[in-house]
Structure formats: C-alpha cells, structure tokens
Design a protein around this motif. Structure first.
Motif, PDB file in Angstrom:
ATOM      1  N   SER A 353      42.612 -11.989 -65.204  1.00  0.00           N
ATOM      2  CA  SER A 353      42.609 -11.472 -66.744  1.00  0.00           C
ATOM      3  C   SER A 353      42.195 -12.554 -67.604  1.00  0.00           C
ATOM      4  N   ASP A 369      44.419  -7.512 -64.253  1.00  0.00           N
ATOM      5  CA  ASP A 369      43.279  -6.839 -64.771  1.00  0.00           C
ATOM      6  C   ASP A 369      43.173  -6.428 -66.267  1.00  0.00           C
ATOM      7  N   THR A 384      51.317  -5.020 -67.400  1.00  0.00           N
ATOM      8  CA  THR A 384      50.093  -3.987 -67.714  1.00  0.00           C
ATOM      9  C   THR A 384      50.072  -3.019 -66.296  1.00  0.00           C
ATOM     10  N   ASN A 386      48.449  -1.525 -63.731  1.00  0.00           N
ATOM     11  CA  ASN A 386      46.843  -1.772 -63.545  1.00  0.00           C
ATOM     12  C   ASN A 386      46.400  -0.880 -62.081  1.00  0.00           C
ATOM     13  N   LYS A 392      42.139  -0.268 -59.210  1.00  0.00           N
ATOM     14  CA  LYS A 392      42.658  -0.973 -60.153  1.00  0.00           C
ATOM     15  C   LYS A 392      42.005  -0.768 -61.510  1.00  0.00           C
ATOM     16  N   THR A 395      43.054  -3.086 -68.901  1.00  0.00           N
ATOM     17  CA  THR A 395      43.967  -2.799 -70.041  1.00  0.00           C
ATOM     18  C   THR A 395      43.143  -3.802 -70.871  1.00  0.00           C
ATOM     19  N   ALA A 411      47.054   1.662 -67.607  1.00  0.00           N
ATOM     20  CA  ALA A 411      45.747   1.465 -67.429  1.00  0.00           C
ATOM     21  C   ALA A 411      45.007   2.756 -67.024  1.00  0.00           C
TER      22      ALA A 411
END
Length: 457
Positions: A353, A369, A384, A386, A392, A395, A411
C-alpha cells in the motif's frame, strides 16, 4: 598494478555441516559465505573471478549470478585439481591469481590487497597468506630459511617435534603468477594416501625450479577461519557481527547493547541513529540519520528516511519516509510505501500500500492493497477488505479523508477527497468527495426486553 584474477574454491559439499544446504551457501550475518569472499575480492577490481563449483553447482550459480564465472569440478580430487578446472578460462592470462577458499567469509579485501602487493614487491611466483596462532595443531607449518623466505610447508602429521613448535601456519589462501600456476599444476601428483592432487604441492614444484616463494602474514588471524561445521559457523557469525557493529559505531551510530544487536553486512545506517537491543536489521536496508530503531524490531530490505522511529515492530521490503512513527507492534509488509510524517500505531498492518504524507492509522487496523492520500485519519479497527476469495482488489482513499472506527472498505472502492465515513460503516460503493457516508443499520432499542429473557429464573 598488474591484472588480478581470482579462483574461489567452492566445490565441496561440506558433510560436517550435516545440512541439505551446500556449505558455501550457509549464511554469515545474512549473506552466504562464498558471497562474502567474492564481494571482498571484487573490491580489488579483479579482471575475472572464477568460482569452482561441484556439489550444488546449480544452487551456487543461481545465487551468485553475474558476480562470477564458473568452472565445474565433476569429481572432487583435491584442491590442485579444483584450480586446474579454471585453466580454460585463465590459463593464457598474464597477471597474478588469488586462490581463496569459499568457506573463509571473514577474509578482508585489505588483506588480499596487501598480499598481492607483497607478492609483486618480492617478485615471487607464489606467495602464501600465513597466520600466527598459539594453537597451530592441524595446520600446515610455514618453515622459513635464514633470510625469511619460505623453505617449505610441512603438514602437521608430517612435522617433526621441532617443526610442530612453529606457530606460523598456512591459511590456504595464495597469490600466484598466473602462467606459473597453471604450468606447475600439470606437474602435481596424486601419489599420497588420499589419492588427491594438493595445491600446496605447487609450492614445492616452484621452489624446486628455483622460483621465489614468499609468505605474507596477516595481522588478524580470525580472517583465516575456515568454516567446516556449525561450531565454526557460529564463531564466524560472532566475529563478523562484532566487526559490523564496531564499524557502525565508529561511523556515528549508537548501539545501546552491541552484543544484542544483529546487523547484516550490507546494511547502511546514518549518523546519530540509535539502535536499541533485540533489533535485527538485514538485507540491503538503508536507514537515515537521527532515527530510533527498536527495541525488539526486525527490519529487512527497507529504505528508511531521517528522524523515523520504529518500536517493537516488523518491516520488510518497503520504503519508509522521514519523521515517521511506527509501532509498537506494527507490521509493514512487502511493497509498502510509507510517506513522510506518517503514524502507524500499535497492531496496525500495512501491506502493498501507499500511505500518504501526514496520514495516521493509530491502532488495530489492516491496510492492504490500498492507495491512501495525505492527511488521512483511519480510525481504530478499520480495514480495507481487499480479498474476495480469489483476487485482491484496490482501495483508494484520497487526501483529507476521515475514516471512522470499525469501518470496512470493501474493495474495489474509492473514498473521495475530504469525505467522512461514519464509525461502524461497511462501504461497498464509492464515496464522493466532501460527503458523509453512513452504511450501518439504524439503532433499535427494545424497551424492557431483558425482563422477558428470564435470566434469573
């Protein structure tokens, strides 16, 4: 200076290690022994480095890659036979050739450079790197003549009582005139109890031909330690760790407890940084100035800016900016990019991230992510979401967003600039900028409901 070449002996399996990992690949301070040797030799600007491989050839080649060229010793028939495998690569070259064992990780480039310089000054065809020890049992003794030149090398088992009193020993590292080396190797016999071709026999061959054979004694005997078992491996680890820590302290880094701080050989740390006990820093980590790391933190392959604090936390394969506060008990997982002045608090995990400047996740959050903008506040317990079970998803949280406690951002989803997400919300759709998003059931109170449960009857 003449051309310098090198032959690294790395064909042995190392049965005394009792390991499926080939001996020269066993790490010392986070790096395989043979790589330590090659990195030190490379500092001499060698023209070619030839690593002799045998057992585990593919693994050794795969690890060292382009740091060396390789020659295969299919049968392990002795050290002279091993060096002979490099003839096709080096046999026609002019210059001097270092022969070094791949299981001597403590040898320094400065020592090898001094060996080469002494070799050239003496106009020798061979120069032996020797060491002085009060415990020479098991080593070949260096017998010198009245002029201080090498007369012969006597193996311990063949030495007389008087010769065994000699404390100058053969370390197994040599410098040869390249052409003379390969000519002499052709004359080495295997007429011995082991039926092997021994490199020290080259010394006798050159002496018999009237050539000059010299010896250069290293000032630090510990450099010559050969690692043949786990005991010696631990000794090498301790010596190198002390060497590494000393260098960092001399460069202006404070180690509160050096004996309880573990720093890899390729780590760089800026001045006035303080490292607290129980900290492990490994890989190609670069740490800036005025940082505080630890106690009990683990950092590998990270770049960390100035004035950053990492307390009781783990970080790997990530970029961390300046003025960042991490921990206690945070986890920065690979491929994360933490910008300046960020706070990552206790029990926060960030994975793959981007976390923008001045943003905060103070406690109990998972950010995976995600692209988090600047000046974002992520409340306690927010995550999040994900992973959908197969893939995956990303976000996006734009600048100046406030995420309330216990929020789930499912997400793929985007929260626009300046938006607010109410505590306890599960966000499944994009949130426009400057909006307040509430995604939770309306509270309902059931008056006098507890009395119907009859808990006390």
């Amino acid at each position: 200076m003449t051309n310098i070449f090198a032959v690294i002996l790395a064909a042995g399996k190392g049965t005394r290690m009792k390991s499926k990992l080939y001996k020269v690949l066993h790490p010392v301070c986070g790096k395989p022994m043979v790589e330590h040797v090659i990195d030190q030799i490379s500092d001499l600007h060698t023209k070619k480095i030839v690593t002799i491989v045998g057992h585990g050839a593919d693994e050794v080649k795969g690890y060292l890659g382009e740091k060396s060229v390789f020659a295969l010793q299919e049968e392990q028939l002795g050290t002279a036979h091993a060096v002979m495998q490099a003839e096709e690569i080096l046999g026609s070259e002019h210059g001097c050739t270092l022969v070094v064992c791949g299981d001597t990780p403590l040898i320094k480039s400065e020592t090898m450079e001094a060996l080469v310089n002494y070799h050239q000054k003496q106009n020798a065809k061979a120069t032996i790197l020797t060491g002085y020890t009060d415990a020479p049992d098991g080593y070949g003794r260096i017998i010198r003549n009245e002029d201080g030149m090498v007369e012969r090398i006597v193996e311990h088992k063949d030495a007389t009582a008087e010769e065994r009193k000699v404390k100058e020993i053969n370390t197994g590292t040599y410098c040869f005139d390249n052409r003379s080396l390969f000519e002499a190797l052709k004359k080495v016999s295997n007429d011995n109890s082991q039926g092997e071709y021994y490199l020290p026999d080259v010394i006798e061959i050159l002496k018999s031909a009237g050539e000059i054979v010299a010896a250069y004694q290293t000032e630090d005997f510990s450099e010559t330690l050969g690692v043949n078992d786990r005991v010696a491996l631990s000794q090498a680890e301790a010596i190198m760790q002390k060497r590494i820590n000393r260098k960092h302290m001399q460069d202006g880094v404070t180690l509160i407890s050096p004996q309880n701080t573990y720093i890899g050989s390729d780590v760089s740390i800026g001045a006035d940084t303080v490292i607290y006990p129980g900290t492990i820093i490994s890989g190609h980590t670069v740490i800036g100035r005025d940082c505080e790391i630890g106690p009990n933190s683990e950092i590998s392959n990270c770049r960390i800016g100035d004035r950053t604090k990492v307390r009781q936390s783990v970080a790997a394969d990530s970029e961390i900016g300046s003025g960042v506060n991490i921990g206690p008990f945070a986890h920065i997982r690979p491929a994360s990019e933490i910008h300046d002045e960020v706070k990552v608090g206790n029990f926060v995990e960030i994975k793959k991230s981007v976390f923008g400047k001045g943003s905060k996740a103070s406690h109990l959050s998972y950010i995976g992510d995600a692209e988090v903008g600047a000046n974002v506040n992520i409340g306690c317990g927010s995550i999040t979401v994900n992973y959908d079970g197969k893939n995956k998803h990303l976000t996006k949280i734009e600048d100046d967003v406030f995420i309330g406690c216990n929020s789930n951002l499912v997400a793929p989803v985007t929260v626009g600039k300046g938006a607010y997400v109410a505590a306890g919300s599960t966000i499944t759709d994009d949130v426009p900028g400057e909006a307040l998003s509430i995604a939770r059931s309306r509270q309902v109170n059931k008056e006098n409901y507890v009395q119907k449960l009859n808990f006390n009857k």
